[in-house]
Design a protein around this motif. Structure first.
Motif, PDB file in Angstrom:
ATOM      1  N   ARG A  51       0.850  -1.197   0.000  1.00  0.00           N
ATOM      2  CA  ARG A  51       0.000   0.000   0.000  1.00  0.00           C
ATOM      3  C   ARG A  51       0.884   1.244   0.000  1.00  0.00           C
ATOM      4  O   ARG A  51       2.083   1.169   0.295  1.00  0.00           O
ATOM      5  N   ASN A  52       0.279   2.370  -0.268  1.00  0.00           N
ATOM      6  CA  ASN A  52       0.901   3.696  -0.092  1.00  0.00           C
ATOM      7  C   ASN A  52       2.104   3.961  -0.998  1.00  0.00           C
ATOM      8  O   ASN A  52       2.946   4.806  -0.689  1.00  0.00           O
ATOM      9  N   HIS A  63       1.063   9.072  14.102  1.00  0.00           N
ATOM     10  CA  HIS A  63      -0.073   8.988  15.020  1.00  0.00           C
ATOM     11  C   HIS A  63       0.004   7.786  15.952  1.00  0.00           C
ATOM     12  O   HIS A  63      -1.017   7.299  16.428  1.00  0.00           O
ATOM     13  N   GLY A 112      -0.864   6.373   4.415  1.00  0.00           N
ATOM     14  CA  GLY A 112      -2.017   6.238   3.524  1.00  0.00           C
ATOM     15  C   GLY A 112      -2.789   7.526   3.349  1.00  0.00           C
ATOM     16  O   GLY A 112      -3.403   7.752   2.305  1.00  0.00           O
ATOM     17  N   THR A 113      -2.758   8.392   4.368  1.00  0.00           N
ATOM     18  CA  THR A 113      -3.558   9.618   4.279  1.00  0.00           C
ATOM     19  C   THR A 113      -2.725  10.841   3.902  1.00  0.00           C
ATOM     20  O   THR A 113      -3.264  11.823   3.424  1.00  0.00           O
ATOM     21  N   ASP A 114      -1.431  10.783   4.152  1.00  0.00           N
ATOM     22  CA  ASP A 114      -0.572  11.929   3.855  1.00  0.00           C
ATOM     23  C   ASP A 114       0.614  11.481   2.984  1.00  0.00           C
ATOM     24  O   ASP A 114       1.581  10.909   3.491  1.00  0.00           O
ATOM     25  N   GLY A 115       0.493  11.743   1.708  1.00  0.00           N
ATOM     26  CA  GLY A 115       1.532  11.330   0.761  1.00  0.00           C
ATOM     27  C   GLY A 115       2.854  12.044   0.980  1.00  0.00           C
ATOM     28  O   GLY A 115       3.893  11.596   0.494  1.00  0.00           O
ATOM     29  N   ALA A 137      -8.633   5.718   3.128  1.00  0.00           N
ATOM     30  CA  ALA A 137      -7.487   4.900   3.570  1.00  0.00           C
ATOM     31  C   ALA A 137      -7.531   4.693   5.085  1.00  0.00           C
ATOM     32  O   ALA A 137      -6.946   3.751   5.604  1.00  0.00           O
ATOM     33  N   LYS A 157      -7.729   9.140   0.000  1.00  0.00           N
ATOM     34  CA  LYS A 157      -6.861   9.208   1.169  1.00  0.00           C
ATOM     35  C   LYS A 157      -7.664   9.133   2.466  1.00  0.00           C
ATOM     36  O   LYS A 157      -7.231   8.543   3.443  1.00  0.00           O
ATOM     37  N   CYS A 176       1.780   1.637   7.506  1.00  0.00           N
ATOM     38  CA  CYS A 176       1.521   2.874   8.269  1.00  0.00           C
ATOM     39  C   CYS A 176       0.218   3.545   7.820  1.00  0.00           C
ATOM     40  O   CYS A 176       0.084   3.919   6.657  1.00  0.00           O
ATOM     41  N   PRO A 177      -0.762   3.732   8.730  1.00  0.00           N
ATOM     42  CA  PRO A 177      -2.009   4.371   8.317  1.00  0.00           C
ATOM     43  C   PRO A 177      -1.836   5.847   7.935  1.00  0.00           C
ATOM     44  O   PRO A 177      -2.595   6.371   7.120  1.00  0.00           O
ATOM     45  N   VAL A 178      -0.817   6.501   8.512  1.00  0.00           N
ATOM     46  CA  VAL A 178      -0.609   7.922   8.189  1.00  0.00           C
ATOM     47  C   VAL A 178      -0.039   8.064   6.774  1.00  0.00           C
ATOM     48  O   VAL A 178      -0.412   8.984   6.035  1.00  0.00           O
ATOM     49  N   ARG A 216       4.101  13.994  12.424  1.00  0.00           N
ATOM     50  CA  ARG A 216       2.905  13.526  11.702  1.00  0.00           C
ATOM     51  C   ARG A 216       2.500  12.111  12.138  1.00  0.00           C
ATOM     52  O   ARG A 216       1.385  11.667  11.871  1.00  0.00           O
ATOM     53  N   PHE A 232      -5.962   4.086  16.325  1.00  0.00           N
ATOM     54  CA  PHE A 232      -5.828   5.309  15.520  1.00  0.00           C
ATOM     55  C   PHE A 232      -7.176   5.688  14.882  1.00  0.00           C
ATOM     56  O   PHE A 232      -7.626   6.828  14.955  1.00  0.00           O
ATOM     57  N   THR A 275      -3.759   0.360  14.592  1.00  0.00           N
ATOM     58  CA  THR A 275      -4.550   1.109  13.610  1.00  0.00           C
ATOM     59  C   THR A 275      -6.003   1.232  14.070  1.00  0.00           C
ATOM     60  O   THR A 275      -6.645   2.253  13.823  1.00  0.00           O
ATOM     61  N   ARG A 323      -4.278  -5.168   9.471  1.00  0.00           N
ATOM     62  CA  ARG A 323      -3.799  -4.230  10.493  1.00  0.00           C
ATOM     63  C   ARG A 323      -4.078  -4.747  11.897  1.00  0.00           C
ATOM     64  O   ARG A 323      -4.967  -5.576  12.102  1.00  0.00           O
TER      65      ARG A 323
END
Lengths: 260, 129
Positions: free
Chosen positions: A110-111, A217, A174-177, B14, B11, A170-172, A215, B28, B25, B21
């Motif tokens: 992912r990502n 989390h 995924g949201t912040d490129g 996501a 995003k 990392c979920p972050v 950044r 989060f 997560t 996970r």
């Protein structure tokens, strides 16, 4: 003989073959939408998920693309998601992820921008490691060490094989490129601990940004999937603590100047 | 939808990609969802308080509604949101400053255990007082 049979590895008959259904993510830029293809593979339970992919490529579909090189978790090039979880398929035996007649789901990380099938573009990932001035010096070269620092801590981050599994988990990311990601931040902390000629201040200021260590989390997924026990999450927290201490110190020092 | 908007939606979605996970997560995701829920509650709360300016009758009618079983369930949901967001926030703040990093899983589950206990007590009080 009795001893051999009690060993979980030896308990498998060397000639035993399982039929495994590989469900593989497929995508080619030229041919439209992503989809999943199913392949039946005859494979021994002790063989790896990567062995199965190679069998598919060799005997069923030469257009299947995936990366691999060393086959022993040193090069970090084969990282994919196996049954949803980020893994190096070169060290995952089939029996660990399914059973005879079961399904193995193979998807790209992912990502990352998708290139083809299981291959993603790691270019930006490598550039971010370079921005952290991450470097590995051969052990034959002399390194100036601070004798008060623990050599155990130093060697841990040597283990990063730059596979990208942490960024995928990392979920972050995924949201912040623009987020630097766990590997680059762990590398930053590594270079601060032992600069090896790099200016630690520039590494700190690089990490001390909106898309840098602040950044994160605190999901700790990066450390869960890291195949080299680098523990990037702990490194990010150590980096934050270091920056926070310096900021507080500066704040109080400034206060002293004001009073003076 | 423009390409930029599509990317933003992707995003945001996501957040919900839970495949493979672990608890980190979920912690989060739940922190974000409870955060948004508490923001929504704050806005609703301010809206409800404005009923006070509309006279006694409107306020009494709302209070009667607020004592209905459905509303009491919503109260418990609200308490869950406050407890989860606050307790997980303690873990995030401590670990985020480099404190207790090695024991972060233990800190999380201890705080969640405390949260369950507090939720049970406050839930009982909501329905019995």
């Amino acid at each position: 003989m009795k001893q051999e049979m009690s060993d979980p590895v030896m308990a498998f008959d060397g000639n035993e073959l399982w039929t495994i259904h590989y469900r593989v993510f497929r995508y080619k830029r030229s041919s439209g939408k992503p989809h999943y293809d199913k392949f039946n593979v005859e494979i021994a339970p002790h063989e790896t998920v990567l062995d199965g992919l190679e069998k598919i490529w060799a005997f069923q579909d030469r257009s299947l693309t995936f990366r691999h090189a060393c086959h022993h978790a040193s090069c970090g090039s084969c990282g994919i998601r196996v049954n949803g979880v980020e893994k190096l398929p070169c060290i995952v035996p089939i029996r660990e992820v399914t059973r005879d007649g079961g399904t193995v789901l193979c998807e790209p990380l992912r990502n990352f921008p998708l290139v083809s099938d299981l291959v993603v573009d790691l270019g930006q990932f490598y550039r971010r490691l370079e921005e952290a001035h991450f470097q590995i010096i051969r052990s034959s070269e002399p390194i100036e060490r601070d004798e008060h620092e623990s050599s155990n801590v130093h060697t841990r981050f040597e283990n990063c094989i730059e596979c990208g599994l942490c960024v995928s988990a990392c979920p972050v990311s995924g949201t912040d490129g623009l987020y630097f990601g766990p590997a680059a931040l762990a590398a930053s902390w590594r270079m601060i601990q032992e600069p090896r000629g790099v200016d630690p201040l520039s590494v700190r200021s690089n990490a001390d940004q909106e898309h840098g260590c602040w950044r994160c989390h605190v999901a700790f997924e990066c450390s869960e999937v890291c195949p080299s026990n680098v523990d990037p999450a702990a490194a990010i927290m150590a980096l934050r603590q270091d920056l926070l201490k310096r900021k507080l110190l500066r704040l109080f020092q400034r206060g002293d100047h004001d009073r003076a | 939808m423009t390409e930029h908007e599509e990317r933003r939606v992707r995003k945001t979605l996501a957040w919900l990609d839970m495949a493979g996970r672990k608890a980190g997560t979920w912690a989060f995701l739940l922190n974000r969802l409870t955060g948004l829920g508490l923001l929504l509650y704050l806005l609703l709360h301010l809206g409800v308080l404005s009923l006070l300016a509309m006279g006694e009758m409107q306020w009494d009618a709302f209070i009667a509604l607020a004592r209905s079983p459905l509303f009491l369930v919503l109260d418990v949901v609200l308490i869950f949101g406050i407890l989860y967001h606050g307790l997980n926030g303690i873990r995030v703040a401590l670990v985020g400053m480099g404190i207790g990093v090695r024991w972060q899983k233990g800190i999380f589950w201890t705080l969640m255990g405390l949260g369950v206990l507090l939720l049970a007590i406050t839930g009982w009080l909501v329905f019995t007082m």
